[in-house]
Scaffold this motif. Structure first.
Motif, PDB file in Angstrom:
ATOM      1  N   TYR A 246       0.871  -1.173   0.000  1.00 61.78           N
ATOM      2  CA  TYR A 246       0.000   0.000   0.000  1.00 61.78           C
ATOM      3  C   TYR A 246       0.905   1.218   0.000  1.00 61.78           C
ATOM      4  O   TYR A 246       1.397   1.644   1.040  1.00 61.78           O
TER       5      TYR A 246
ATOM      6  N   TYR B  44      -1.511  -6.038   0.164  1.00 67.21           N
ATOM      7  CA  TYR B  44      -2.634  -6.199  -0.762  1.00 67.21           C
ATOM      8  C   TYR B  44      -2.578  -7.620  -1.305  1.00 67.21           C
ATOM      9  O   TYR B  44      -1.951  -7.902  -2.312  1.00 67.21           O
TER      10      TYR B  44
ATOM     11  N   ARG C 271      -5.738  -8.229   4.555  1.00 67.45           N
ATOM     12  CA  ARG C 271      -4.955  -7.111   4.005  1.00 67.45           C
ATOM     13  C   ARG C 271      -4.413  -6.234   5.124  1.00 67.45           C
ATOM     14  O   ARG C 271      -3.423  -5.550   4.944  1.00 67.45           O
TER      15      ARG C 271
END
Ligand code: AMP
Length: 413
Positions: A68, A115, A124
């Motif tokens: 991320y 992810y 996640r």
């Protein structure tokens, strides 16, 4: 009507009734790790993206697909931490921990973000307990790391655990082995899955991880790294094994063990639980002697591991934890009731105050639902009657201070 808001895919809420096993897990981890001299640390939830690109390895799934990453308002590239080792190494260097007595032993219990395809046991946003011993290449460090995770898993009652153990040797050994393996894979290209073929040059070791039947068949005959270890690495590995044997910690040698992070050297290990199904890895780690240099520091040998909290909870025996004791339930909604609750809490009692304007009858029910040891009936004029629920005795007391003294005197321990 707008659709109902939901937590994002791959995340979850910890509801009050799910808190107890998590707390128990934290207590076990803390007792085992702090008992062995590990000190808890916490690093930021986000770091400079470069830390993971350099530390985790550009060819790994984590860096290629799972991070991320975002730009902040100052145009810096930041990444929600996908793992804990690189940030801890960064902190070790940033705070000059090399001057402390070595190895520096640190542990954490923190959230991480990847992810990934969300499924049972794979999220996640997830939690890991981890431990890192930085500054020693002694095989005792490797063996102790493994033994500590083994102790935690055993104490939690994680079912059907297996320890797989391997050694990756030094970067030099790996480089020559890599050439040998690459040549072998090229020679069998037409039987391999397209993904494996596409990554032969980038990361040939990952071919051992593939589920594709043709690839599996080819890999069964592939050269293995453990056969290529240099004498000093083999000796180091034997020392680690000797200690595990002496401690009665069983393991299976797995020459094909690879983990999704690039920074490992020498010892590598993984615990699985047969209770977990497809996502069977509970925790693992190994030695990462080259990581600190990769991050721009001096050569600093180190070893560590991380274990998934959700997977430990899924595979652990759940022992019910006793509820927090309610020493006193304050029945009454006026100012004197409030003042009594505050004073009793200051004296160290666990106090719950009536907060919903219940009738006297409703207050009775609430007191028994909370299994309160004492109930104080507080009138708006300040008069207080304390009931000892266990023996049924009631006593009128002149004020809050007297009520607290009375409860402390008769407190049921
Ligand atoms: P790793 O950092 O990939 O070595 O993972 C260490 C452990 O963290 C694994 O054995 C899992 O138990 C746990 N873990 C890793 N990724 C996830 C995830 N996406 N969701 C839940 N647990 C995870």
């Amino acid at each position: 009507m707008p659709s109902k808001l939901q937590a994002p895919r791959g995340t979850y809420d910890v509801l009050p009734e799910q808190a107890a096993p998590r707390r128990a897990l934290e207590q076990v981890a803390r007792r085992v790790l702090e008992g062995a001299g590990y000190e808890r640390v916490e690093t930021p939830v986000f770091e400079a993206t470069e830390l993971f690109a350099r530390g985790v390895g550009a060819s790994t799934d984590i860096v290629q697909k799972e991070m991320y990453t975002f730009k902040d308002a100052g145009d810096r590239s930041l990444t929600l931490r996908p793992e804990g080792t690189a940030p801890i190494c960064r902190a070790y260097m940033q705070h000059g921990m090399q001057v402390r007595s070595q190895p520096v032993k640190l542990w954490y219990l923190s959230q991480f973000f990847r992810y990934e395809r969300a499924q049972a046991g794979r999220f996640r946003q997830f939690w890991q307990v981890g431990a890192e011993a930085i500054g020693s290449d002694d095989p005792a460090v490797d063996a102790e790391c493994i033994a500590l995770l083994w102790t935690i898993l055993t104490e939690l009652g994680v079912g059907g655990i297996e320890l797989r153990l391997g050694s990756l040797g030094t970067p030099e050994t790996r480089a020559s082995y890599r050439e040998e393996l690459t040549a072998y894979l090229r020679a069998h290209e037409e039987q391999l899955s397209p993904e494996v073929v596409a990554r032969i040059d980038l990361n040939p070791l990952r071919a051992f991880d593939a589920d594709h039947p043709g690839t599996k068949q080819v890999m069964a005959g592939a050269p293995v790294l453990m056969d290529a270890l240099a004498p000093e690495d083999l000796e180091h590995f034997e020392e680690v094994r000797g200690r595990l044997d002496a401690a009665g910690i069983g393991y299976r040698l797995d020459p094909t063990l690879v983990r999704g992070l690039d920074y490992y050297s020498r010892t590598l290990f993984e615990f699985t639980s047969d209770v977990l199904g497809a996502q069977s890895a509970v925790g693992g780690g190994g030695r990462y002697d080259g990581l600190m240099e990769q991050l721009g520091g001096t050569h600093t040998p180190a070893c560590g591991w991380a274990a998934g909290v959700e997977r430990m909870l899924l595979s652990a025996e759940h022992r019910p934890e006793p509820h927090a004791v309610c020493d006193l339930y304050v029945a009454g909604t006026g100012v004197p009731a409030f003042a009594l609750a505050v004073e009793a809490r200051r004296a160290g009692l666990n106090v719950q105050l009536e907060l919903a304007g219940r009738s006297r009858k409703g207050q009775r029910k609430q007191a028994s639902r909370l299994r309160a040891a004492h109930v104080a009936l507080v009138e708006d004029d300040g008069s207080i009657t304390v009931e000892d629920v266990v023996n049924g005795e009631t006593e009128a007391v002149p004020g809050a201070t007297a009520a607290v003294a009375h409860i402390l005197k008769g407190r049921h321990l």
